[in-house]
Design a protein around this motif. Sequence first.
Motif, PDB file in Angstrom:
ATOM      1  N   THR A 131       3.955  10.386  -9.139  1.00  0.00           N
ATOM      2  CA  THR A 131       3.115  11.186 -10.006  1.00  0.00           C
ATOM      3  C   THR A 131       2.261  10.268 -10.863  1.00  0.00           C
ATOM      4  OG1 THR A 131       5.014  11.309 -11.473  1.00  0.00           O
ATOM      5  CG2 THR A 131       4.543  13.264 -10.173  1.00  0.00           C
ATOM      6  N   PRO A 132       0.981  10.632 -11.024  1.00  0.00           N
ATOM      7  CA  PRO A 132       0.108   9.783 -11.821  1.00  0.00           C
ATOM      8  C   PRO A 132       0.563   9.751 -13.273  1.00  0.00           C
ATOM      9  CG  PRO A 132      -1.120  11.616 -10.800  1.00  0.00           C
ATOM     10  CD  PRO A 132       0.317  11.826 -10.498  1.00  0.00           C
ATOM     11  N   GLY A 133       0.249   8.667 -13.925  1.00  0.00           N
ATOM     12  CA  GLY A 133       0.636   8.522 -15.324  1.00  0.00           C
ATOM     13  C   GLY A 133       0.909   7.064 -15.634  1.00  0.00           C
ATOM     14  N   VAL A 134       1.366   6.841 -16.851  1.00  0.00           N
ATOM     15  CA  VAL A 134       1.624   5.476 -17.299  1.00  0.00           C
ATOM     16  C   VAL A 134       3.116   5.317 -17.581  1.00  0.00           C
ATOM     17  CG1 VAL A 134       1.203   3.814 -19.170  1.00  0.00           C
ATOM     18  CG2 VAL A 134      -0.692   5.203 -18.264  1.00  0.00           C
ATOM     19  N   VAL A 135       3.699   4.221 -17.112  1.00  0.00           N
ATOM     20  CA  VAL A 135       5.090   3.898 -17.426  1.00  0.00           C
ATOM     21  C   VAL A 135       5.093   2.579 -18.203  1.00  0.00           C
ATOM     22  CG1 VAL A 135       7.430   3.703 -16.528  1.00  0.00           C
ATOM     23  CG2 VAL A 135       5.674   4.810 -15.136  1.00  0.00           C
ATOM     24  N   LEU A 136       5.585   2.618 -19.429  1.00  0.00           N
ATOM     25  CA  LEU A 136       5.696   1.394 -20.220  1.00  0.00           C
ATOM     26  C   LEU A 136       7.019   0.743 -19.865  1.00  0.00           C
ATOM     27  CD1 LEU A 136       4.603   2.456 -23.814  1.00  0.00           C
ATOM     28  CD2 LEU A 136       3.194   1.685 -21.909  1.00  0.00           C
ATOM     29  N   VAL A 137       6.962  -0.465 -19.327  1.00  0.00           N
ATOM     30  CA  VAL A 137       8.179  -1.103 -18.836  1.00  0.00           C
ATOM     31  C   VAL A 137       8.441  -2.410 -19.581  1.00  0.00           C
ATOM     32  CG1 VAL A 137       9.309  -2.125 -16.830  1.00  0.00           C
ATOM     33  CG2 VAL A 137       7.892  -0.082 -16.541  1.00  0.00           C
ATOM     34  N   GLY A 138       9.627  -2.510 -20.170  1.00  0.00           N
ATOM     35  CA  GLY A 138      10.041  -3.760 -20.809  1.00  0.00           C
ATOM     36  C   GLY A 138      10.674  -4.658 -19.774  1.00  0.00           C
ATOM     37  N   SER A 174       7.338   1.520  -7.628  1.00  0.00           N
ATOM     38  CA  SER A 174       6.601   2.766  -7.418  1.00  0.00           C
ATOM     39  C   SER A 174       5.167   2.687  -7.945  1.00  0.00           C
ATOM     40  CB  SER A 174       7.334   3.930  -8.106  1.00  0.00           C
ATOM     41  OG  SER A 174       7.175   3.836  -9.509  1.00  0.00           O
ATOM     42  N   ALA A 175       4.760   1.504  -8.416  1.00  0.00           N
ATOM     43  CA  ALA A 175       3.449   1.400  -9.077  1.00  0.00           C
ATOM     44  C   ALA A 175       2.291   1.302  -8.099  1.00  0.00           C
ATOM     45  CB  ALA A 175       3.445   0.167  -9.977  1.00  0.00           C
ATOM     46  N   ASP A 176       1.157   1.885  -8.488  1.00  0.00           N
ATOM     47  CA  ASP A 176      -0.105   1.634  -7.790  1.00  0.00           C
ATOM     48  C   ASP A 176      -0.869   0.512  -8.485  1.00  0.00           C
ATOM     49  OD1 ASP A 176       0.085   3.922  -5.966  1.00  0.00           O
ATOM     50  OD2 ASP A 176      -0.207   5.126  -7.779  1.00  0.00           O
ATOM     51  N   ASN A 195      -5.794  -0.052 -23.551  1.00  0.00           N
ATOM     52  CA  ASN A 195      -5.610   1.403 -23.552  1.00  0.00           C
ATOM     53  C   ASN A 195      -6.599   2.059 -22.590  1.00  0.00           C
ATOM     54  OD1 ASN A 195      -3.815   0.844 -25.570  1.00  0.00           O
ATOM     55  ND2 ASN A 195      -5.006   1.759 -27.226  1.00  0.00           N
ATOM     56  N   ARG A 196      -7.828   1.583 -22.632  1.00  0.00           N
ATOM     57  CA  ARG A 196      -8.870   2.169 -21.791  1.00  0.00           C
ATOM     58  C   ARG A 196      -8.511   1.994 -20.314  1.00  0.00           C
ATOM     59  NH1 ARG A 196     -12.869   1.286 -19.012  1.00  0.00           N
ATOM     60  NH2 ARG A 196     -12.704  -0.992 -19.061  1.00  0.00           N
ATOM     61  N   VAL A 197      -8.063   0.782 -19.949  1.00  0.00           N
ATOM     62  CA  VAL A 197      -7.709   0.497 -18.555  1.00  0.00           C
ATOM     63  C   VAL A 197      -6.543   1.388 -18.097  1.00  0.00           C
ATOM     64  CG1 VAL A 197      -6.645  -1.266 -17.076  1.00  0.00           C
ATOM     65  CG2 VAL A 197      -8.587  -1.867 -18.547  1.00  0.00           C
ATOM     66  N   GLY A 226      -5.637   9.147 -10.897  1.00  0.00           N
ATOM     67  CA  GLY A 226      -4.521   9.579 -10.039  1.00  0.00           C
ATOM     68  C   GLY A 226      -3.530   8.483  -9.724  1.00  0.00           C
ATOM     69  N   LYS A 227      -3.644   7.354 -10.417  1.00  0.00           N
ATOM     70  CA  LYS A 227      -2.753   6.220 -10.112  1.00  0.00           C
ATOM     71  C   LYS A 227      -1.495   6.270 -10.988  1.00  0.00           C
ATOM     72  CE  LYS A 227      -5.545   4.423  -7.171  1.00  0.00           C
ATOM     73  NZ  LYS A 227      -6.616   3.514  -7.422  1.00  0.00           N
ATOM     74  N   ARG A 228      -0.444   5.644 -10.454  1.00  0.00           N
ATOM     75  CA  ARG A 228       0.760   5.441 -11.248  1.00  0.00           C
ATOM     76  C   ARG A 228       0.670   4.015 -11.808  1.00  0.00           C
ATOM     77  NH1 ARG A 228       5.330   7.982 -12.240  1.00  0.00           N
ATOM     78  NH2 ARG A 228       7.258   6.786 -12.406  1.00  0.00           N
ATOM     79  N   VAL A 229       0.563   3.944 -13.127  1.00  0.00           N
ATOM     80  CA  VAL A 229       0.270   2.671 -13.781  1.00  0.00           C
ATOM     81  C   VAL A 229       1.503   2.167 -14.519  1.00  0.00           C
ATOM     82  CG1 VAL A 229      -1.278   1.488 -15.397  1.00  0.00           C
ATOM     83  CG2 VAL A 229      -2.072   3.532 -14.172  1.00  0.00           C
ATOM     84  N   VAL A 230       1.915   0.946 -14.206  1.00  0.00           N
ATOM     85  CA  VAL A 230       3.017   0.339 -14.948  1.00  0.00           C
ATOM     86  C   VAL A 230       2.448  -0.672 -15.937  1.00  0.00           C
ATOM     87  CG1 VAL A 230       4.943  -1.309 -14.790  1.00  0.00           C
ATOM     88  CG2 VAL A 230       4.879   0.696 -13.293  1.00  0.00           C
ATOM     89  N   ARG A 231       2.772  -0.458 -17.202  1.00  0.00           N
ATOM     90  CA  ARG A 231       2.382  -1.413 -18.245  1.00  0.00           C
ATOM     91  C   ARG A 231       3.586  -2.305 -18.460  1.00  0.00           C
ATOM     92  NH1 ARG A 231       0.383  -5.015 -20.707  1.00  0.00           N
ATOM     93  NH2 ARG A 231      -0.250  -4.919 -22.883  1.00  0.00           N
ATOM     94  N   PHE A 232       3.475  -3.559 -18.026  1.00  0.00           N
ATOM     95  CA  PHE A 232       4.638  -4.451 -17.929  1.00  0.00           C
ATOM     96  C   PHE A 232       4.551  -5.562 -18.961  1.00  0.00           C
ATOM     97  CE2 PHE A 232       7.057  -7.624 -15.174  1.00  0.00           C
ATOM     98  CZ  PHE A 232       8.279  -7.026 -15.408  1.00  0.00           C
TER      99      PHE A 232
END
Length: 406
Positions: free
Chosen positions: A162-169, A188-190, A230-232, A240-246
Amino acid sequence: MSDHPSYPPYPSGLRLAGRRVVVVGGGHVAQRRVPVLIGAGAEVHVVSPEVTPAIEGLAAEITIALRPFREADLDGAWYVIAATDDRAVNEAVSLAAEERRIFCVRADDAREASAWTPAIGRHEGLTVAVLANREPRRSAGMRDEIMQALREGVISIAQDRTPGVVLVGGGPGDPELVTIAARNALASADVVVADRLAPRELLDELAPGVELIDVAKLPRGRSASQEEINRVLIEHARAGKRVVRFKGGDNFVFGRGYEEVLACAEAGVPVTVVPGLTSAISVPARAGIPVTHRGVAHEFTVISGHLPPGHPDSLVEWPAVAALRGTVVLLMAVQNAPAIASALIAGGRSRDTPVAVVMEGTMPGERTVRSTLAGLEADLEAAAVRPPAIIVVGDVVAVSAPGHDG
Ligand code: SAH
């Protein structure tokens, strides 16, 4: 039962929530089964003259009868585990269960049992259960291989895309110190938006199609870099991407993680959080320094040292910190360490208070410099200390075990 030795078991997923399960026996076998039963929501009833302290510790969640087994214990039960070390008792439990048509596992003799316990593993809502024809080692081994393959993405279930942002430590740096949830999120990230301090090795494992954005290389232009990040994040999630903020450590410990949560929320982009192991605790730990220790420190305070004491924007009450007795853990403090040490001494901490500086903690270049508040400035200089470093101030620094190289 034993008269049909060659038939394979019929697998079934028992839904035990709210149902009575009787465990006869209170030793190490019971101790391993009971938490899994509790996790399945079962009403667990343990019958045994003695139970291990671990089972005793579960008394709030189960009922325990400290006495020998009686047939009436099975009244109302849906499932029974005979886990005593006494064959005759297990036999009696098994017979009583058979009479009542309740499936019964036997710890001592699988051939005589009406049910077998598989080796189980769970992964993102999937339950893996392996039965290797009464060879528990083999089933556990196979389960381990399946779980590892799932974790490493060698085999994959339909991933949450599912598209969205996952903040990952990502933890302090050693790739072994990343959580399973973090690995799953990366798998699972795009798109992965990574910080400099995030464990880099894990990025090498990303699937070929994954877009990797290195925050250190984002154009800074007119907007502040956090706004650009934040913009990116929002732009890719909206596409529609699944974004991981790592990031390194935990995203909410001086990681500006919550600014990203707010930005996503404002933009209507779903955001989830995978907490990480913060360097504030894990880096000292690996270097042999406990942040608390009985009789030495009953508190620890984690402080960002990016502003010196007295700076107009500083939110830290340094005199109050100095007045505390516990451990002070300083992040981003290499540059301001001398000023911070002076403030702590001015506020009443002893000049001899031990200090440890751990550079590149948990990584191949890890190095620890030991000093005192009064000696810190000279020792930082002499040892050419560079960020990233954690500075630990307090008597816990002096309790390291003999022989630990930290
Ligand atoms: N969110 C991170 C901290 C970000 S602030 C966390 O929870 O760990 C960045 C600071 O963290 C660095 O300046 C340094 O003080 C500290 N740090 C992070 N990783 C470190 C490591 N492996 N070794 C030493 N210090 C580290």
